[in-house]
Enzyme design. Structure first.
Site, PDB file in Angstrom:
ATOM      1  N   GLU A 121      72.996  29.272  32.851  1.00  0.00           N
ATOM      2  CA  GLU A 121      73.493  30.333  33.743  1.00  0.00           C
ATOM      3  C   GLU A 121      75.020  30.435  33.693  1.00  0.00           C
ATOM      4  O   GLU A 121      75.701  30.408  34.724  1.00  0.00           O
ATOM      5  CB  GLU A 121      73.022  30.097  35.178  1.00  0.00           C
ATOM      6  N   GLU A 177      63.470  30.688  33.156  1.00  0.00           N
ATOM      7  CA  GLU A 177      63.341  30.358  34.580  1.00  0.00           C
ATOM      8  C   GLU A 177      62.790  31.563  35.303  1.00  0.00           C
ATOM      9  O   GLU A 177      63.283  32.691  35.114  1.00  0.00           O
ATOM     10  CB  GLU A 177      64.700  30.031  35.218  1.00  0.00           C
TER      11      GLU A 177
HETATM   12  C1  BG6 Z   1      68.977  28.660  38.821  1.00  0.00           C
HETATM   13  C2  BG6 Z   1      69.337  27.333  38.254  1.00  0.00           C
HETATM   14  O1  BG6 Z   1      70.108  29.104  39.465  1.00  0.00           O
HETATM   15  O2  BG6 Z   1      68.049  28.782  39.827  1.00  0.00           O
HETATM   16  C3  BG6 Z   1      68.458  26.188  38.702  1.00  0.00           C
HETATM   17  O3  BG6 Z   1      69.440  27.348  36.866  1.00  0.00           O
HETATM   18  C4  BG6 Z   1      68.039  26.413  40.148  1.00  0.00           C
HETATM   19  O4  BG6 Z   1      69.161  25.005  38.497  1.00  0.00           O
HETATM   20  C5  BG6 Z   1      67.226  27.698  40.215  1.00  0.00           C
HETATM   21  O5  BG6 Z   1      67.346  25.358  40.717  1.00  0.00           O
HETATM   22  C6  BG6 Z   1      66.657  28.004  41.592  1.00  0.00           C
HETATM   23  O6  BG6 Z   1      67.640  27.907  42.555  1.00  0.00           O
HETATM   24  P1  BG6 Z   1      67.393  27.037  43.861  1.00  0.00           P
HETATM   25  O7  BG6 Z   1      68.659  27.055  44.577  1.00  0.00           O
HETATM   26  O8  BG6 Z   1      66.296  27.721  44.590  1.00  0.00           O
HETATM   27  O9  BG6 Z   1      67.005  25.689  43.388  1.00  0.00           O
END
Ligand code: BG6
Length: 482
Positions: free
Chosen positions: A176, A377
């Site tokens: 990211e 993701e």
């Molecule tokens: C992304 C990141 O921002 O979102 C992860 O690459 C992160 O590391 C994921 O965990 C979800 O965000 P959060 O804050 O819900 O864990």
């Protein structure tokens, strides 16, 4: 008929700092996330100067994968994963970041993990830097403000590329990389780049100096990697929050164009190998000095990526005549001028749930760059509760994943997008990045641990576990099997 290619990379995604634990085991140094306390629902995490024994640092133990990797990988195999996206904790390999010789015990740990994955036919997909920069580089060098850190990163990349050249084929440089455009929230520049902004500094100018050094670091790593193994596939990784203009008012449309440039500045350089005209113009107008060195143009040109990895969780809307909308628990994707979308529901953490936004994202990225895409993701952070039978029937998570997979299949099958794979975030419950909570769970496997670090760490399958196994088995044909 199967709509996705036979070798589609179905998997799960994780990051070393959020699940490994073992923060000081076998010579690992402290990383930038090791000094971040846990926050709470809607409460920011604190970045402490060092480790304060009075405070709780949830990433120190994570979910203890460091000591349980065999058990967890066996579960991933049972789920049918074809790949596992995770990262290498930089400070396990170079505890301070500026050493010449790596920490052999750290390298061995990843040998064991990759061997275990390969034993089951699970392809490792590795991010080089996922919020794990050695703390020493942040404190002593100012993180990526300092050009030397780009060389330390290149040395780290070279070390792991050489060591794992026959075990890992798919890589990404920085996780990211573009989320640090949101300089209002200090955790992004800190975790991505080891940078804190002083009160009297122009955060935007600092950001672009940092960005330049990081773009150079990424390009150097790609070039080195390709020399070590020409079969490597090395991608970039961005956060993509899809953007809608609020209306057909031409001013909203121009706001949308500007917002997209913030989103795409990094990939514009990493895919094309040169700075976009809009960025150069802005530097000139604002008098920013970005610290180019001789040879940088060549480095950027020679270090373009093979594919685009991206996270997709939500969308947002921009409206030209509002100032920043920052309601409690609302995430606006780091954009000022954001407003709520009346057509879309939000999660308990204020993240807009928008599967069509994923199809829109895939089309936008593919139209703009014409290289393969990888959804590395996507997922639903929610509170899970056991029912009277002692099970977690997470239909809300299945609904979310199903709708997003369906949108991704449509983009690949009907719109012609070249899509390599799909790895849902937090395939097993882990520490939330933004809040440090355990309560915000994404997993298809439950982990017994709470926000304060209590619990047995025992693993348990949720309903989504079997559902996803069936999705993988049928290569996405059967999404309705629960
Ligand atoms: C992304 C990141 O921002 O979102 C992860 O690459 C992160 O590391 C994921 O965990 C979800 O965000 P959060 O804050 O819900 O864990």
């Amino acid at each position: 008929m199967t709509k996705l290619p036979k070798d589609f990379l179905w998997g799960g995604a994780l990051a070393a700092n959020q699940f490994e634990g073992g923060y000081d085991q076998d010579g690992k140094g402290l990383s930038v996330i090791d000094v971040m306390t846990s926050g709470a629902h809607g409460k920011a995490r604190e970045i402490t100067q060092d480790i304060d024994p009075q405070k709780y640092y949830p990433n120190h133990i994570g979910i203890d994968f460091y000591n349980r990797y065999k058990e967890d990988i066996a579960l991933f195999n049972e789920m049918g994963l074809k790949c596992l996206r995770t990262s290498i904790a930089w400070s396990r390999i170079f505890p301070n970041g500026d050493e010449i010789e790596p920490n052999e015990a750290g390298l061995q740990f990843y040998d064991h993990v990759f061997d275990e994955l390969i034993k089951y036919g699970i392809e490792p997909v590795i991010t080089l830097s996922h919020f794990e920069m050695p703390l020493h580089l942040a404190r002593e060098y100012g993180g990526f403000r300092n050009r030397k850190v780009a060389d330390f990163f290149a040395h780290f990349a070279e070390t792991v590329f050489k060591r794992y050249k026959d075990k890992v084929k798919y890589w990404m440089t920085f996780n990211e990389i573009n989320n640090q455009m949101d300089t209002d929230n200090p955790i992004f520049l800190w975790t991505n780049s080891g940078v804190s902004i002083d009160e009297n500094e122009n955060s935007e100018e600092v950001l672009y100096q940092v960005a330049h050094n990081e773009l150079i670091a990424s390009a150097k790593a790609v070039k080195i990697g390709k020399e070590i193994n020409p079969n490597f596939e090395i991608g970039l990784m961005i956060s993509h929050v899809a953007i809608y203009p609020y209306s057909c008012n031409p001013e909203d449309m121009m706001e949308f164009v500007k917002a997209n440039r913030l989103r795409f500045f990094f990939p514009d350089v990493q895919v094309r190998g040169y700075y976009p005209g809009y960025a150069n113009k802005m530097f000139e107008q604002k008098g920013y000095h970005i610290g180019w060195q001789e040879g940088d143009e060549k480095i950027l040109k020679e270090g373009t990526v093979d594919y685009i990895g991206f996270s997709y969780y939500m969308s947002t809307v921009v409206k030209h005549d509002v100032e920043s909308y920052k309601g409690e628990n609302v995430t606006n994707g780091g954009l000022n001028h954001s407003v709520d979308n009346p057509f879309i529901q939000q999660s308990d953490w204020g993240w807009a749930i928008d599967p069509t936004g994923l199809r829109y994202t895939l089309n936008t990225l593919y139209d703009r760059y014409q290289i393969p895409l990888f959804i590395v993701e996507n997922g639903f952070g929610a509170v899970d509760e056991f029912n009277e039978h002692g099970e977690i029937n997470d239909t809300y998570r299945i609904d979310y994943l199903k709708a997003h997979i369906d949108a991704a299949i449509k983009a690949a099958d009907e719109d012609g997008v070249d899509l390599m794979g799909y790895t849902p975030w937090g395939i097993i419950d882990i520490i939330s990045f933004t809040t440090g909570e355990m309560k915000k769970r994404y997993g298809l496997i439950y982990v017994d641990r709470d926000n304060n670090g209590h619990g047995t760490l025992e693993r348990k399958k949720k309903a989504s576990f079997d559902w996803y196994r069936n999705v993988i088995e049928t290569n996405g044909e059967s999404l309705n099997s629960y």
